[in-house]
Design a protein around this motif. Structure first.
Motif, PDB file in Angstrom:
ATOM      1  N   PRO A   5       0.756  -1.299  -0.047  1.00 25.24           N
ATOM      2  CA  PRO A   5      -0.011  -0.091   0.009  1.00 25.24           C
ATOM      3  C   PRO A   5       0.793   1.319   0.126  1.00 25.24           C
ATOM      4  O   PRO A   5       1.742   1.300   0.676  1.00 25.24           O
ATOM      5  CB  PRO A   5      -0.706  -0.054   1.129  1.00 25.24           C
ATOM      6  N   HIS A   6       0.563   1.951  -0.902  1.00 22.96           N
ATOM      7  CA  HIS A   6       1.243   3.575  -0.868  1.00 22.96           C
ATOM      8  C   HIS A   6       0.122   4.526  -1.297  1.00 22.96           C
ATOM      9  O   HIS A   6      -0.852   4.211  -1.970  1.00 22.96           O
ATOM     10  CB  HIS A   6       2.349   3.377  -1.769  1.00 22.96           C
ATOM     11  N   PRO A   7       0.122   5.761  -0.848  1.00 24.10           N
ATOM     12  CA  PRO A   7      -0.793   6.712  -1.651  1.00 24.10           C
ATOM     13  C   PRO A   7      -0.427   6.979  -3.093  1.00 24.10           C
ATOM     14  O   PRO A   7       0.299   6.832  -3.672  1.00 24.10           O
ATOM     15  CB  PRO A   7       0.010   8.071  -0.894  1.00 24.10           C
ATOM     16  N   ALA A   8      -2.026   7.472  -3.683  1.00 24.71           N
ATOM     17  CA  ALA A   8      -1.939   7.839  -4.915  1.00 24.71           C
ATOM     18  C   ALA A   8      -1.317   9.067  -5.088  1.00 24.71           C
ATOM     19  O   ALA A   8      -1.074   9.679  -4.237  1.00 24.71           O
ATOM     20  CB  ALA A   8      -3.612   8.007  -5.082  1.00 24.71           C
ATOM     21  N   THR A   9      -0.787   9.244  -6.321  1.00 32.19           N
ATOM     22  CA  THR A   9      -0.189  10.637  -6.783  1.00 32.19           C
ATOM     23  C   THR A   9      -0.713  11.763  -5.978  1.00 32.19           C
ATOM     24  O   THR A   9       0.021  12.642  -5.521  1.00 32.19           O
ATOM     25  CB  THR A   9       0.076  10.566  -8.175  1.00 32.19           C
ATOM     26  N   GLU A  10      -1.912  11.935  -6.388  1.00 28.17           N
ATOM     27  CA  GLU A  10      -2.692  13.232  -5.931  1.00 28.17           C
ATOM     28  C   GLU A  10      -2.913  13.241  -4.492  1.00 28.17           C
ATOM     29  O   GLU A  10      -3.098  14.057  -3.741  1.00 28.17           O
ATOM     30  CB  GLU A  10      -4.146  13.205  -6.489  1.00 28.17           C
ATOM     31  N   ASP A  11      -2.472  12.059  -3.764  1.00 31.91           N
ATOM     32  CA  ASP A  11      -2.581  12.266  -2.237  1.00 31.91           C
ATOM     33  C   ASP A  11      -1.269  12.320  -1.514  1.00 31.91           C
ATOM     34  O   ASP A  11      -1.199  12.371  -0.253  1.00 31.91           O
ATOM     35  CB  ASP A  11      -3.410  10.878  -1.812  1.00 31.91           C
ATOM     36  N   ILE A  12      -0.249  12.537  -2.422  1.00 27.33           N
ATOM     37  CA  ILE A  12       1.064  12.845  -1.610  1.00 27.33           C
ATOM     38  C   ILE A  12       1.028  13.973  -1.240  1.00 27.33           C
ATOM     39  O   ILE A  12       0.710  14.917  -2.012  1.00 27.33           O
ATOM     40  CB  ILE A  12       2.257  12.501  -2.702  1.00 27.33           C
ATOM     41  N   GLN A  13       1.443  14.391   0.191  1.00 32.07           N
ATOM     42  CA  GLN A  13       1.537  15.495   0.859  1.00 32.07           C
ATOM     43  C   GLN A  13       3.128  15.906   0.935  1.00 32.07           C
ATOM     44  O   GLN A  13       3.733  15.227   1.394  1.00 32.07           O
ATOM     45  CB  GLN A  13       0.665  15.400   2.463  1.00 32.07           C
ATOM     46  N   LEU A  14       3.230  17.464   0.696  1.00 33.43           N
ATOM     47  CA  LEU A  14       4.339  17.977   0.992  1.00 33.43           C
ATOM     48  C   LEU A  14       4.965  17.467   2.227  1.00 33.43           C
ATOM     49  O   LEU A  14       6.320  17.376   2.486  1.00 33.43           O
ATOM     50  CB  LEU A  14       4.295  19.493   0.335  1.00 33.43           C
ATOM     51  N   THR A  15       4.141  17.929   3.328  1.00 35.10           N
ATOM     52  CA  THR A  15       4.522  17.624   4.588  1.00 35.10           C
ATOM     53  C   THR A  15       5.032  16.406   4.827  1.00 35.10           C
ATOM     54  O   THR A  15       6.215  16.268   5.650  1.00 35.10           O
ATOM     55  CB  THR A  15       3.775  18.141   5.656  1.00 35.10           C
ATOM     56  N   GLU A  16       4.271  15.394   4.513  1.00 40.58           N
ATOM     57  CA  GLU A  16       5.038  14.084   4.547  1.00 40.58           C
ATOM     58  C   GLU A  16       6.132  13.712   3.810  1.00 40.58           C
ATOM     59  O   GLU A  16       6.878  12.965   4.574  1.00 40.58           O
ATOM     60  CB  GLU A  16       3.763  12.977   4.302  1.00 40.58           C
ATOM     61  N   VAL A  17       6.206  14.201   2.604  1.00 43.29           N
ATOM     62  CA  VAL A  17       7.572  14.086   2.038  1.00 43.29           C
ATOM     63  C   VAL A  17       8.750  14.396   2.738  1.00 43.29           C
ATOM     64  O   VAL A  17       9.690  13.846   3.019  1.00 43.29           O
ATOM     65  CB  VAL A  17       7.337  14.436   0.361  1.00 43.29           C
ATOM     66  N   LEU A  18       8.447  15.862   3.081  1.00 37.60           N
ATOM     67  CA  LEU A  18       9.556  16.439   3.726  1.00 37.60           C
ATOM     68  C   LEU A  18       9.989  15.830   4.978  1.00 37.60           C
ATOM     69  O   LEU A  18      11.250  15.844   5.441  1.00 37.60           O
ATOM     70  CB  LEU A  18       9.234  17.942   4.014  1.00 37.60           C
ATOM     71  N   ARG A  19       8.975  15.352   5.823  1.00 34.03           N
ATOM     72  CA  ARG A  19       9.085  14.586   6.996  1.00 34.03           C
ATOM     73  C   ARG A  19       9.933  13.351   6.751  1.00 34.03           C
ATOM     74  O   ARG A  19      11.066  13.157   7.519  1.00 34.03           O
ATOM     75  CB  ARG A  19       8.052  14.321   7.709  1.00 34.03           C
ATOM     76  N   ALA A  20       9.659  12.786   5.812  1.00 35.83           N
ATOM     77  CA  ALA A  20      10.600  11.261   5.543  1.00 35.83           C
ATOM     78  C   ALA A  20      11.710  11.912   5.171  1.00 35.83           C
ATOM     79  O   ALA A  20      12.894  11.034   5.506  1.00 35.83           O
ATOM     80  CB  ALA A  20       9.664  10.694   4.322  1.00 35.83           C
ATOM     81  N   LEU A  21      11.997  12.675   4.328  1.00 33.17           N
ATOM     82  CA  LEU A  21      13.211  13.129   3.895  1.00 33.17           C
ATOM     83  C   LEU A  21      14.238  13.749   4.824  1.00 33.17           C
ATOM     84  O   LEU A  21      15.264  13.956   4.593  1.00 33.17           O
ATOM     85  CB  LEU A  21      13.215  14.098   2.587  1.00 33.17           C
ATOM     86  N   SER A  22      13.537  14.146   6.033  1.00 33.33           N
ATOM     87  CA  SER A  22      14.397  14.923   7.163  1.00 33.33           C
ATOM     88  C   SER A  22      15.374  13.987   7.980  1.00 33.33           C
ATOM     89  O   SER A  22      16.351  14.393   8.641  1.00 33.33           O
ATOM     90  CB  SER A  22      13.398  15.601   8.066  1.00 33.33           C
ATOM     91  N   ASP A  23      15.241  12.967   7.664  1.00 26.11           N
ATOM     92  CA  ASP A  23      15.939  11.983   8.543  1.00 26.11           C
ATOM     93  C   ASP A  23      17.170  11.379   7.686  1.00 26.11           C
ATOM     94  O   ASP A  23      17.041  11.035   6.455  1.00 26.11           O
ATOM     95  CB  ASP A  23      15.144  10.510   8.895  1.00 26.11           C
TER      96      ASP A  23
END
Length: 107
Positions: A5-23
Motif C-alpha cells: 500500500p502506498h498513496p495515490a499520486t494526488e494524495d502525496i502531501q508535501l509535509t509527509e515527503v519533507l518529514r520522510a526526507l528529514s531523517d
C-alpha cells in the motif's frame, strides 16, 4: 508480484515527503535509489548501520509518504523512487534535495 500500500499520486502531501526526507538514514536510502535505481530492501540497507527492524521502519515511512514504491516478489521486496509522481506533485523538489545529498556516506 504485488504492490504494498502506498498513496495515490494526488494524495502525496508535501509535509509527509519533507518529514520522510528529514531523517539522514532515509535521505541516504533515497540517494542510493536515485543513483542506482530499483534495488531490494536488503541491498538498499547495506552498510546503513541500523538493525533490520529499524531499516524496515525507514522503508515504510518512505513508502507511506509517497517517496518510494515497494513491490514484493516472493520473499524479496524491491524499492524504487516515485520520481515521476513526485515531479508531478512538487516540481523540482526531489532533484533539489538530491543535489544537496552526497551518496555513499551518511548525510
Amino acid at each position: 508480484m504485488r504492490l504494498l500500500p502506498h498513496p495515490a499520486t494526488e494524495d502525496i502531501q508535501l509535509t509527509e515527503v519533507l518529514r520522510a526526507l528529514s531523517d539522514p538514514i532515509r535521505l541516504e536510502i533515497v540517494a542510493r535509489l536515485a543513483a542506482y535505481g530499483e534495488m531490494t530492501c536488503t541491498v538498499a540497507g547495506d552498510s546503513l548501520g541500523v538493525h533490520k527492524s529499524t531499516a524496515s521502519h525507514h522503508y515504510r515511512t518512505l513508502r507511506e509518504a509517497g517517496v518510494v514504491v515497494t513491490k514484493q516478489e516472493g520473499r524479496l521486496k524491491y524499492m524504487s523512487l516515485r520520481r515521476d509522481d513526485l515531479e508531478t506533485r512538487f516540481p523540482g523538489l526531489l532533484d533539489s534535495v538530491l543535489l544537496a545529498t552526497p551518496v555513499g556516506g551518511h548525510v
